[in-house]
Design a protein around this motif. Structure first.
Motif, PDB file in Angstrom:
ATOM      1  N   GLY A 268      42.242  45.700  40.792  1.00 10.62           N
ATOM      2  CA  GLY A 268      42.757  44.372  41.095  1.00 10.62           C
ATOM      3  C   GLY A 268      41.677  43.323  40.909  1.00 10.62           C
ATOM      4  O   GLY A 268      40.535  43.620  40.518  1.00 10.62           O
ATOM      5  N   ASP A 269      42.022  42.088  41.219  1.00 11.18           N
ATOM      6  CA  ASP A 269      41.058  40.999  41.066  1.00 11.18           C
ATOM      7  C   ASP A 269      39.791  41.236  41.879  1.00 11.18           C
ATOM      8  O   ASP A 269      38.685  40.911  41.444  1.00 11.18           O
ATOM      9  N   GLU A 270      39.953  41.799  43.084  1.00 15.78           N
ATOM     10  CA  GLU A 270      38.779  42.016  43.938  1.00 15.78           C
ATOM     11  C   GLU A 270      37.784  42.962  43.276  1.00 15.78           C
ATOM     12  O   GLU A 270      36.570  42.731  43.301  1.00 15.78           O
ATOM     13  N   GLU A 271      38.279  44.054  42.685  1.00 19.46           N
ATOM     14  CA  GLU A 271      37.386  45.020  42.026  1.00 19.46           C
ATOM     15  C   GLU A 271      36.696  44.388  40.825  1.00 19.46           C
ATOM     16  O   GLU A 271      35.509  44.612  40.583  1.00 19.46           O
ATOM     17  N   TRP A 272      37.439  43.579  40.060  1.00 16.33           N
ATOM     18  CA  TRP A 272      36.825  42.907  38.914  1.00 16.33           C
ATOM     19  C   TRP A 272      35.758  41.908  39.366  1.00 16.33           C
ATOM     20  O   TRP A 272      34.677  41.826  38.785  1.00 16.33           O
ATOM     21  N   HIS A 273      36.057  41.149  40.411  1.00 11.29           N
ATOM     22  CA  HIS A 273      35.065  40.197  40.921  1.00 11.29           C
ATOM     23  C   HIS A 273      33.814  40.921  41.413  1.00 11.29           C
ATOM     24  O   HIS A 273      32.688  40.460  41.179  1.00 11.29           O
ATOM     25  N   GLN A 274      33.999  42.031  42.109  1.00 10.32           N
ATOM     26  CA  GLN A 274      32.844  42.790  42.596  1.00 10.32           C
ATOM     27  C   GLN A 274      31.975  43.276  41.441  1.00 10.32           C
ATOM     28  O   GLN A 274      30.743  43.219  41.510  1.00 10.32           O
ATOM     29  N   ALA A 275      32.623  43.769  40.382  1.00  8.25           N
ATOM     30  CA  ALA A 275      31.865  44.269  39.233  1.00  8.25           C
ATOM     31  C   ALA A 275      31.045  43.161  38.596  1.00  8.25           C
ATOM     32  O   ALA A 275      29.872  43.353  38.248  1.00  8.25           O
ATOM     33  N   LEU A 276      31.630  41.997  38.423  1.00  5.56           N
ATOM     34  CA  LEU A 276      30.917  40.878  37.797  1.00  5.56           C
ATOM     35  C   LEU A 276      29.838  40.322  38.729  1.00  5.56           C
ATOM     36  O   LEU A 276      28.735  39.971  38.285  1.00  5.56           O
ATOM     37  N   ASN A 277      30.153  40.255  40.023  1.00 12.21           N
ATOM     38  CA  ASN A 277      29.187  39.704  40.986  1.00 12.21           C
ATOM     39  C   ASN A 277      27.958  40.585  41.149  1.00 12.21           C
ATOM     40  O   ASN A 277      26.890  40.096  41.535  1.00 12.21           O
ATOM     41  N   LEU A 278      28.085  41.870  40.876  1.00 14.70           N
ATOM     42  CA  LEU A 278      26.945  42.773  41.041  1.00 14.70           C
ATOM     43  C   LEU A 278      26.219  43.035  39.733  1.00 14.70           C
ATOM     44  O   LEU A 278      24.991  43.186  39.721  1.00 14.70           O
ATOM     45  N   ASN A 279      26.927  43.062  38.618  1.00 10.78           N
ATOM     46  CA  ASN A 279      26.336  43.526  37.363  1.00 10.78           C
ATOM     47  C   ASN A 279      26.046  42.434  36.340  1.00 10.78           C
ATOM     48  O   ASN A 279      25.315  42.680  35.381  1.00 10.78           O
ATOM     49  N   LEU A 280      26.601  41.250  36.517  1.00 13.15           N
ATOM     50  CA  LEU A 280      26.366  40.158  35.568  1.00 13.15           C
ATOM     51  C   LEU A 280      25.768  38.922  36.226  1.00 13.15           C
ATOM     52  O   LEU A 280      24.715  38.435  35.811  1.00 13.15           O
TER      53      LEU A 280
ATOM     54  N   THR B 117      35.753  51.237  34.045  1.00 14.75           N
ATOM     55  CA  THR B 117      36.149  50.165  33.128  1.00 14.75           C
ATOM     56  C   THR B 117      35.542  48.820  33.514  1.00 14.75           C
ATOM     57  O   THR B 117      34.973  48.111  32.677  1.00 14.75           O
ATOM     58  N   ALA B 118      35.658  48.430  34.783  1.00 13.83           N
ATOM     59  CA  ALA B 118      35.146  47.123  35.216  1.00 13.83           C
ATOM     60  C   ALA B 118      33.625  47.084  35.128  1.00 13.83           C
ATOM     61  O   ALA B 118      33.029  46.090  34.669  1.00 13.83           O
ATOM     62  N   TYR B 119      32.972  48.152  35.581  1.00  8.52           N
ATOM     63  CA  TYR B 119      31.511  48.243  35.492  1.00  8.52           C
ATOM     64  C   TYR B 119      31.054  48.146  34.047  1.00  8.52           C
ATOM     65  O   TYR B 119      30.132  47.386  33.718  1.00  8.52           O
ATOM     66  N   ALA B 120      31.697  48.908  33.157  1.00 10.77           N
ATOM     67  CA  ALA B 120      31.307  48.920  31.753  1.00 10.77           C
ATOM     68  C   ALA B 120      31.499  47.551  31.119  1.00 10.77           C
ATOM     69  O   ALA B 120      30.657  47.082  30.336  1.00 10.77           O
ATOM     70  N   ALA B 121      32.612  46.889  31.457  1.00 10.28           N
ATOM     71  CA  ALA B 121      32.863  45.561  30.900  1.00 10.28           C
ATOM     72  C   ALA B 121      31.831  44.548  31.388  1.00 10.28           C
ATOM     73  O   ALA B 121      31.369  43.683  30.629  1.00 10.28           O
ATOM     74  N   ALA B 122      31.435  44.650  32.664  1.00  9.98           N
ATOM     75  CA  ALA B 122      30.419  43.739  33.206  1.00  9.98           C
ATOM     76  C   ALA B 122      29.067  43.964  32.543  1.00  9.98           C
ATOM     77  O   ALA B 122      28.342  43.015  32.235  1.00  9.98           O
TER      78      ALA B 122
END
Length: 365
Positions: free
Chosen positions: A204-216, A255-260
């Protein structure tokens, strides 16, 4: 941000720029000793003659890059440009002060990272801790950060901050200026994933936000805060730790981690094209599976859940990545050794590229 230097050293730099012998004399104690190019120069008259002769011979200018305090000495790293082979070069000025004057001065090439100031994010465990140890052993003054101060903190400067937030990044940037007076090396190690398994539908949006907030975004925010100082001194190195996941994502869980991480890689390439002409190198390091303490615990948990041996669980994890030709994960120190080389003067022509360290996991044509 201007360097905050002891008065005697600031006076010395002014005298060096203006070639004023009277101002130069006022910087030193009567019994001062200078060591330069293997020679010892004793006393103010000899020091004045040495400095004027060096300026006439080399027609040099010295631009301070940064300073650190080591015991009773102040170490100033400067970029020296002049009429000599290999110009420009970075030289280390080691000052010993007495009664607000210079009692001793040694001028020599720095040993590895001596005189450099470094920030390492996520530096209390795994690859981050190995990078902190590597840079410290090479002579750098290191500041590291994590969300929680460990029970046994690293033997370096430390600031508690959550760099997955804008406020945490601001705290770290302020600590860099307060504790180091600026920075020459930035290594963004922090990253990871806590997304559930189950493929795209579980993200969901929360998981995507977490991935970007930590990895990018930590790299983007800290670069934005610290790069102006590096550009002003026209020197510095930024290392972004990416991942082979950007090329070999695991759709079940990463997927989210890899994209970030892929976004971090693209951002890094663009940044390198912008700032490399101004003296700041940007390089990416893409590890595969690294056998950190957390990875060891993961393998042990898999073995317990499956009722298998640790070796079998380890092998199954490697197989899930498509295999590791060298037959093992890489070690945190191996990643740190690569980072140590890339931030050193030995890699002065390397920028804008990505170094994969994965034991051969990513297949190549």
């Amino acid at each position: 941000m201007p360097l905050q230097l002891p008065t005697a050293i600031a006076r010395y730099l002014d005298a060096d720029r203006t070639a004023d012998p009277a101002l130069l004399a006022a910087c030193f104690t009567p019994d001062a000793v200078v060591r330069d190019e293997g020679h010892n120069i004793h006393g103010i008259a000899a020091i004045q003659a040495w400095r004027l002769a060096a300026r006439a011979q080399y027609q040099y200018t010295a631009e301070p890059l940064g300073s650190t305090q080591v015991g009773d000495s102040t170490r100033l790293l400067a970029r020296v440009t002049g009429n000599f082979p290999g110009s420009p070069v970075d030289l280390l000025y080691v000052f010993g002060l007495r009664d607000d004057r210079i009692a001793a001065l040694e001028i020599r090439p720095p040993v590895e990272l001596e005189g450099r100031r470094a920030l390492v994010t996520g530096g209390t465990q795994g690859v981050g801790a190995a990078v902190v140890a590597q840079l410290t052993q090479a002579g750098a003054t290191v500041l590291t950060t994590a969300r929680h101060r460990p029970a046994t903190p690293p033997d370096v400067r430390f600031v508690t901050a959550d760099v997955s937030t804008a406020e945490g990044c601001a705290t770290v940037a302020a600590a860099v200026l307060e504790q180091l007076g600026g920075v020459d090396i930035v290594v963004h190690v922090v990253g990871g994933s806590s997304a559930p398994a189950g493929g795209f539908a579980m993200l969901g949006d929360e998981e995507w936000h977490q991935a970007l907030n930590l990895n990018l975004l930590p790299a983007v925010r800290l670069d934005r805060a610290l790069l102006p100082g590096m550009l002003a001194q026209r020197a510095g190195v930024i290392i972004h730790i990416t991942s082979i996941q950007s090329q070999l994502p695991l759709p079940e869980a990463t997927t989210a981690y890899a994209a970030a991480k892929a976004a971090l890689s693209t951002y890094s390439k663009s940044l390198s094209k912008e700032v490399s002409p101004q003296g700041v190198r940007v390089v990416r390091v893409a590890p595969g599976w690294v056998e950190t303490d957390a990875a060891v615990r993961l393998v042990e948990n898999i073995a317990r859940q499956n009722g298998s041996s640790v070796d079998t669980a380890r092998r199954s994890l490697m197989d899930s990545l498509g295999g590791i030709p060298i037959g093992r994960p890489c070690k945190p120190k191996e990643v740190a050794d690569l980072v140590g080389f890339l931030v050193s003067s030995r890699a002065a022509s390397i920028t804008g590229t990505e170094y994969v360290i994965d034991g051969g996991t990513v297949p190549t044509a």
